[in-house]
Design a protein around this motif. Structure first.
Motif, PDB file in Angstrom:
ATOM      1  N   VAL A   1      21.714  16.513  29.393  1.00  0.00           N
ATOM      2  CA  VAL A   1      20.496  16.678  30.262  1.00  0.00           C
ATOM      3  C   VAL A   1      20.666  17.811  31.245  1.00  0.00           C
ATOM      4  CG1 VAL A   1      21.338  14.855  31.663  1.00  0.00           C
ATOM      5  CG2 VAL A   1      19.027  15.406  31.914  1.00  0.00           C
ATOM      6  N   ALA A   2      19.725  18.604  31.221  1.00  0.00           N
ATOM      7  CA  ALA A   2      19.693  19.846  32.331  1.00  0.00           C
ATOM      8  C   ALA A   2      18.659  19.541  33.519  1.00  0.00           C
ATOM      9  CB  ALA A   2      19.152  20.966  31.585  1.00  0.00           C
ATOM     10  N   PRO A   3      19.272  18.983  34.543  1.00  0.00           N
ATOM     11  CA  PRO A   3      18.522  18.711  35.649  1.00  0.00           C
ATOM     12  C   PRO A   3      17.593  19.599  36.241  1.00  0.00           C
ATOM     13  CG  PRO A   3      20.507  18.091  36.146  1.00  0.00           C
ATOM     14  CD  PRO A   3      20.656  19.126  34.889  1.00  0.00           C
ATOM     15  N   LEU A   4      16.291  19.484  36.329  1.00  0.00           N
ATOM     16  CA  LEU A   4      15.290  20.412  36.971  1.00  0.00           C
ATOM     17  C   LEU A   4      15.236  20.332  38.489  1.00  0.00           C
ATOM     18  CD1 LEU A   4      12.173  20.040  34.437  1.00  0.00           C
ATOM     19  CD2 LEU A   4      13.937  21.715  34.434  1.00  0.00           C
ATOM     20  N   ASP A   5      16.407  20.912  39.016  1.00  0.00           N
ATOM     21  CA  ASP A   5      16.285  20.608  40.547  1.00  0.00           C
ATOM     22  C   ASP A   5      15.713  21.932  41.094  1.00  0.00           C
ATOM     23  OD1 ASP A   5      18.433  18.573  40.371  1.00  0.00           O
ATOM     24  OD2 ASP A   5      19.859  19.913  40.248  1.00  0.00           O
ATOM     25  N   GLY A   6      15.022  21.343  42.146  1.00  0.00           N
ATOM     26  CA  GLY A   6      14.103  22.322  42.888  1.00  0.00           C
ATOM     27  C   GLY A   6      12.885  22.653  42.173  1.00  0.00           C
ATOM     28  N   ILE A   7      12.591  21.801  41.199  1.00  0.00           N
ATOM     29  CA  ILE A   7      11.175  22.005  40.408  1.00  0.00           C
ATOM     30  C   ILE A   7      10.463  20.944  40.744  1.00  0.00           C
ATOM     31  CG2 ILE A   7      10.413  21.957  38.193  1.00  0.00           C
ATOM     32  CD1 ILE A   7      12.088  24.557  38.578  1.00  0.00           C
ATOM     33  N   SER A   8       9.154  21.255  41.066  1.00  0.00           N
ATOM     34  CA  SER A   8       7.914  20.352  41.329  1.00  0.00           C
ATOM     35  C   SER A   8       7.564  19.921  39.698  1.00  0.00           C
ATOM     36  CB  SER A   8       6.960  20.978  42.308  1.00  0.00           C
ATOM     37  OG  SER A   8       5.858  20.054  42.188  1.00  0.00           O
ATOM     38  N   TRP A   9       7.426  18.836  39.531  1.00  0.00           N
ATOM     39  CA  TRP A   9       7.134  18.339  38.165  1.00  0.00           C
ATOM     40  C   TRP A   9       6.056  17.176  38.163  1.00  0.00           C
ATOM     41  CZ3 TRP A   9       7.624  13.832  35.575  1.00  0.00           C
ATOM     42  CH2 TRP A   9       7.350  13.648  34.199  1.00  0.00           C
ATOM     43  N   ASN A  10       5.068  17.237  37.593  1.00  0.00           N
ATOM     44  CA  ASN A  10       3.991  16.145  37.444  1.00  0.00           C
ATOM     45  C   ASN A  10       3.501  16.072  36.031  1.00  0.00           C
ATOM     46  OD1 ASN A  10       1.736  14.305  37.787  1.00  0.00           O
ATOM     47  ND2 ASN A  10       1.818  14.738  40.047  1.00  0.00           N
ATOM     48  N   ASP A  11       3.690  14.867  35.378  1.00  0.00           N
ATOM     49  CA  ASP A  11       2.865  14.657  33.937  1.00  0.00           C
ATOM     50  C   ASP A  11       1.495  14.349  33.887  1.00  0.00           C
ATOM     51  OD1 ASP A  11       2.808  12.128  34.620  1.00  0.00           O
ATOM     52  OD2 ASP A  11       3.440  11.419  32.662  1.00  0.00           O
ATOM     53  N   VAL A  12       0.737  14.510  35.124  1.00  0.00           N
ATOM     54  CA  VAL A  12      -0.692  14.285  35.470  1.00  0.00           C
ATOM     55  C   VAL A  12      -1.048  13.205  34.409  1.00  0.00           C
ATOM     56  CG1 VAL A  12      -2.838  15.476  35.723  1.00  0.00           C
ATOM     57  CG2 VAL A  12      -0.784  16.695  35.465  1.00  0.00           C
ATOM     58  N   GLY A  13      -0.485  12.224  34.473  1.00  0.00           N
ATOM     59  CA  GLY A  13      -0.557  10.897  33.544  1.00  0.00           C
ATOM     60  C   GLY A  13      -1.561  10.003  34.104  1.00  0.00           C
ATOM     61  N   SER A  14      -2.086  10.104  35.549  1.00  0.00           N
ATOM     62  CA  SER A  14      -3.029   9.268  35.587  1.00  0.00           C
ATOM     63  C   SER A  14      -3.870   9.849  36.751  1.00  0.00           C
ATOM     64  CB  SER A  14      -2.376   7.768  36.202  1.00  0.00           C
ATOM     65  OG  SER A  14      -1.644   8.050  37.566  1.00  0.00           O
ATOM     66  N   PHE A  15      -4.823   9.299  37.432  1.00  0.00           N
ATOM     67  CA  PHE A  15      -5.682   9.736  38.492  1.00  0.00           C
ATOM     68  C   PHE A  15      -4.941   9.525  39.730  1.00  0.00           C
ATOM     69  CE2 PHE A  15      -9.584   9.145  35.719  1.00  0.00           C
ATOM     70  CZ  PHE A  15      -9.727  10.672  35.843  1.00  0.00           C
ATOM     71  N   ASP A  16      -3.937   8.520  39.925  1.00  0.00           N
ATOM     72  CA  ASP A  16      -2.801   8.321  40.971  1.00  0.00           C
ATOM     73  C   ASP A  16      -2.182   9.476  40.968  1.00  0.00           C
ATOM     74  OD1 ASP A  16      -3.607   5.604  42.403  1.00  0.00           O
ATOM     75  OD2 ASP A  16      -3.098   5.081  40.335  1.00  0.00           O
ATOM     76  N   ALA A  17      -1.540  10.042  40.069  1.00  0.00           N
ATOM     77  CA  ALA A  17      -0.597  11.145  39.885  1.00  0.00           C
ATOM     78  C   ALA A  17      -1.423  12.522  40.524  1.00  0.00           C
ATOM     79  CB  ALA A  17      -0.157  11.499  38.465  1.00  0.00           C
ATOM     80  N   ILE A  18      -2.636  12.641  39.990  1.00  0.00           N
ATOM     81  CA  ILE A  18      -3.309  13.635  40.408  1.00  0.00           C
ATOM     82  C   ILE A  18      -3.624  13.729  41.936  1.00  0.00           C
ATOM     83  CG2 ILE A  18      -5.719  15.112  40.168  1.00  0.00           C
ATOM     84  CD1 ILE A  18      -5.922  14.151  37.459  1.00  0.00           C
ATOM     85  N   ALA A  19      -3.739  12.419  42.589  1.00  0.00           N
ATOM     86  CA  ALA A  19      -4.374  12.175  43.743  1.00  0.00           C
ATOM     87  C   ALA A  19      -3.057  12.909  44.461  1.00  0.00           C
ATOM     88  CB  ALA A  19      -4.728  11.034  44.172  1.00  0.00           C
ATOM     89  N   ASP A  20      -1.841  12.228  44.168  1.00  0.00           N
ATOM     90  CA  ASP A  20      -0.881  12.492  44.761  1.00  0.00           C
ATOM     91  C   ASP A  20      -0.212  14.114  44.981  1.00  0.00           C
ATOM     92  OD1 ASP A  20      -0.227   9.735  45.469  1.00  0.00           O
ATOM     93  OD2 ASP A  20       1.066   9.461  43.712  1.00  0.00           O
ATOM     94  N   MET A  21      -0.513  14.698  43.766  1.00  0.00           N
ATOM     95  CA  MET A  21      -0.330  16.218  43.574  1.00  0.00           C
ATOM     96  C   MET A  21      -1.366  16.992  44.678  1.00  0.00           C
ATOM     97  SD  MET A  21      -0.603  18.351  40.029  1.00  0.00           S
ATOM     98  CE  MET A  21      -2.435  18.290  39.698  1.00  0.00           C
ATOM     99  N   MET A  22      -2.589  16.705  44.691  1.00  0.00           N
ATOM    100  CA  MET A  22      -3.416  17.225  45.424  1.00  0.00           C
ATOM    101  C   MET A  22      -3.708  16.941  46.891  1.00  0.00           C
ATOM    102  SD  MET A  22      -6.501  17.885  42.468  1.00  0.00           S
ATOM    103  CE  MET A  22      -7.327  18.674  43.635  1.00  0.00           C
ATOM    104  N   ALA A  23      -2.949  15.847  47.466  1.00  0.00           N
ATOM    105  CA  ALA A  23      -3.183  15.117  48.740  1.00  0.00           C
ATOM    106  C   ALA A  23      -3.050  15.990  50.025  1.00  0.00           C
ATOM    107  CB  ALA A  23      -2.524  13.960  48.799  1.00  0.00           C
ATOM    108  N   ASP A  24      -4.000  15.968  50.791  1.00  0.00           N
ATOM    109  CA  ASP A  24      -3.800  16.468  52.051  1.00  0.00           C
ATOM    110  C   ASP A  24      -3.098  15.750  53.046  1.00  0.00           C
ATOM    111  OD1 ASP A  24      -5.602  14.691  53.088  1.00  0.00           O
ATOM    112  OD2 ASP A  24      -7.256  16.110  53.013  1.00  0.00           O
ATOM    113  N   LYS A  25      -2.791  16.214  54.330  1.00  0.00           N
ATOM    114  CA  LYS A  25      -2.272  15.282  55.380  1.00  0.00           C
ATOM    115  C   LYS A  25      -2.867  13.892  55.655  1.00  0.00           C
ATOM    116  CE  LYS A  25      -4.818  17.215  59.257  1.00  0.00           C
ATOM    117  NZ  LYS A  25      -5.694  16.129  59.568  1.00  0.00           N
ATOM    118  N   ASP A  26      -3.829  13.494  55.300  1.00  0.00           N
ATOM    119  CA  ASP A  26      -4.766  12.277  55.315  1.00  0.00           C
ATOM    120  C   ASP A  26      -4.452  11.526  53.908  1.00  0.00           C
ATOM    121  OD1 ASP A  26      -5.367  12.718  58.214  1.00  0.00           O
ATOM    122  OD2 ASP A  26      -7.119  13.825  57.423  1.00  0.00           O
ATOM    123  N   GLY A  27      -3.690  12.123  53.144  1.00  0.00           N
ATOM    124  CA  GLY A  27      -3.668  11.564  51.870  1.00  0.00           C
ATOM    125  C   GLY A  27      -4.915  11.606  50.967  1.00  0.00           C
TER     126      GLY A  27
END
Length: 468
Positions: free
Chosen positions: A252-278
């Motif tokens: 396994v090669a660790p993806l250190d320092g990488i932002s990764w999101n599999d966009v597998g749900s709307f919750d994941a999208i919400a977390d990826m795009m959230a502002d300071k108020d969530g």
């Protein structure tokens, strides 16, 4: 190195944004490019377009081709799966293609990636892939592991042993854990999320196929034609179950320092795009006193007031409202809708075609109204209908209209009537999109009432042409 991008999936977890006709990989979520387009751009930092093979299904062929043109990767290859058989058979088919059509030998390293993840920054990702490629060239099968930042229960985990250069040996693969177990993994510090990306030499993976799933070794070693002929008989199995969880060659090669999101749900999208108020808002949205809420608008204004912990997704034909944290249940809802025969699960109000797109504006007993957009230089097929007449009015642009043997220029604000059984075609010879309103009248108005007499995209023969 050859890059294999898997783009044949048609998941339902992002319904109603994604449908069977327009799956997640083609969505543009918070970015100018689709998820597929972003994936191709990342790998253009590592490989020439001619060294990229996209594995997809026939229904998505023109989506893939259009997006490859958009990112300047016209020379990439498109390989069509005869039927869906999960990732391991798709990879075996791609191996046959790389050997037969791209001249890859046993020492060639292949990099396999899904097409629907968000990974940033791209340059750091490319540098880490190069390190993984070096290890794969030595005979290991290297998977890219994502350093977890939360006790996520929706991902499989990779338990890593000691470091060996830039990679770690794999001790074991873990199924999606309970919350308590995920917290233990996070504390341990040697567990990674399974990203679904792999690098390997051709001979290394073929050897593991031969040991664990021999029929896949035969596919990888044979001709593309033979692989396709036998594809439907292959087991539907992921590369994880087929090889990764059983092989002793895994690293396994660790993806250190990488932002990764599999966009597998709307919750994941919400977390990826959230502002300071969530909050995460997209489209024509006006929100007042909302907290930890995602609102995706479409063509109309959406107003949210005093909302908390909600997911709201508005499309022209479906409105989704869910409690945040429960979006994984959307798949179950879609399955119920399919059993009810609801076409919303299969079709969008806007449908994409190789020449452009159309949007259904209204329909009822005996009529249907569409807005049709034909891209510059493109044309619909020469066709007839047995059950409907059509009335066209140009909204913008200029077209060349064929009615039986007659050709005329069709300009803004001009209209024409197409009787039942009349051969017709509309072309856009200009530099700007051609937009028309089409009114259909008849007792049967479905898309299968199209008899193509001639077509620039090969649909008369009902088959796509792959790249040789």
């Amino acid at each position: 190195m050859k890059v294999i991008i898997l783009a044949g999936g048609g998941g339902t977890r992002l319904f109603p944004l994604s449908r069977a006709c327009y799956p997640k990989q083609f969505l543009r979520i918070g970015a100018e490019r689709s998820l597929f387009g972003q994936t191709v751009e990342r790998f253009l930092l590592l490989a020439a377009p001619s060294d990229i093979v996209v594995v997809t299904q026939e229904a998505y062929f023109f989506h893939v081709r259009a997006e490859l043109r958009e990112v300047g990767a016209d020379a990439a290859h498109v390989l069509l799966e005869p039927v869906g058989r999960n990732t391991a058979p798709a990879i075996a088919l791609a191996m046959a293609y790389c050997r037969e059509r791209l001249g890859a030998d046993d020492s060639e390293v292949l990099c396999v990636s899904p097409s629907d993840h968000v990974i940033r920054p791209a340059d750091r990702f490319a540098a880490l892939v190069r390190k993984a490629e070096n290890r794969a060239a030595q005979g290991d099968i290297v998977t890219l592991g994502v350093t977890p930042n939360a006790p996520e229960t929706g991902y499989g985990y990779i338990e890593a042993a000691e470091y060996a250069g830039d990679v770690r040996r794999v001790r074991s693969f873990k199924e999606k854990p309970s919350r308590g177990m995920a917290e233990e993994y996070l504390r341990a510090g040697n567990y990674y999320w399974n990203s679904g990306m792999f690098l390997f030499r051709m001979d290394a993976l073929r050897g593991e196929f031969n040991e664990f799933v021999p029929e896949l070794a035969g596919i990888a070693s044979g001709s593309v034609a033979a692989a396709k002929e036998n594809f439907a008989a292959l087991p539907s199995i992921s590369i994880d179950y087929a090889v990764a969880e059983r092989s002793k060659k895994m690293a396994v090669a660790p993806l250190d320092g990488i932002s990764w999101n599999d966009v597998g749900s709307f919750d994941a999208i919400a977390d990826m795009m959230a502002d300071k108020d969530g909050n995460a808002f997209s489209g024509d949205v006006r929100a007042n006193d909302c907290e930890n809420t995602m609102i995706f608008g479409n063509e109309r204004l959406v107003v949210g007031m005093h909302l908390k912990d909600l997911l709201v997704v508005d499309t022209p034909d479906v409105l989704l409202v869910a409690r945040k944290g429960e979006s994984q249940e959307i798949r179950e809802v879609v399955e119920r809708l399919k059993k009810e025969g609801r076409r919303e699960t299969e079709e969008n109000v806007t449908m994409y075609r190789p020449w452009g797109k159309y949007t259904t504006l209204a329909e009822g007993d005996g009529y249907k109204v569409k807005r049709i957009v034909i891209n510059p230089g493109q044309s619909i097929s020469l066709q007839i209908h047995y059950h409907r007449s059509e009335h066209w009015t140009v909204i913008s642009g200029t077209g060349k209209l064929t009615l039986n043997e007659k050709e005329i220029i069709f300009r803004e604000n001009e209209s024409t009537y197409i009787p039942i059984g009349t051969a017709h075609r509309l072309e856009n010879p200009g530099k700007l999109p051609l937009s028309i309103i089409e009114v259909q009248n008849g007792k049967y108005l479905e898309e299968d009432d199209i008899v193509r007499l001639d077509d620039a995209y090969g649909r008369v023969a009902a088959e796509m042409k792959e790249d040789a």
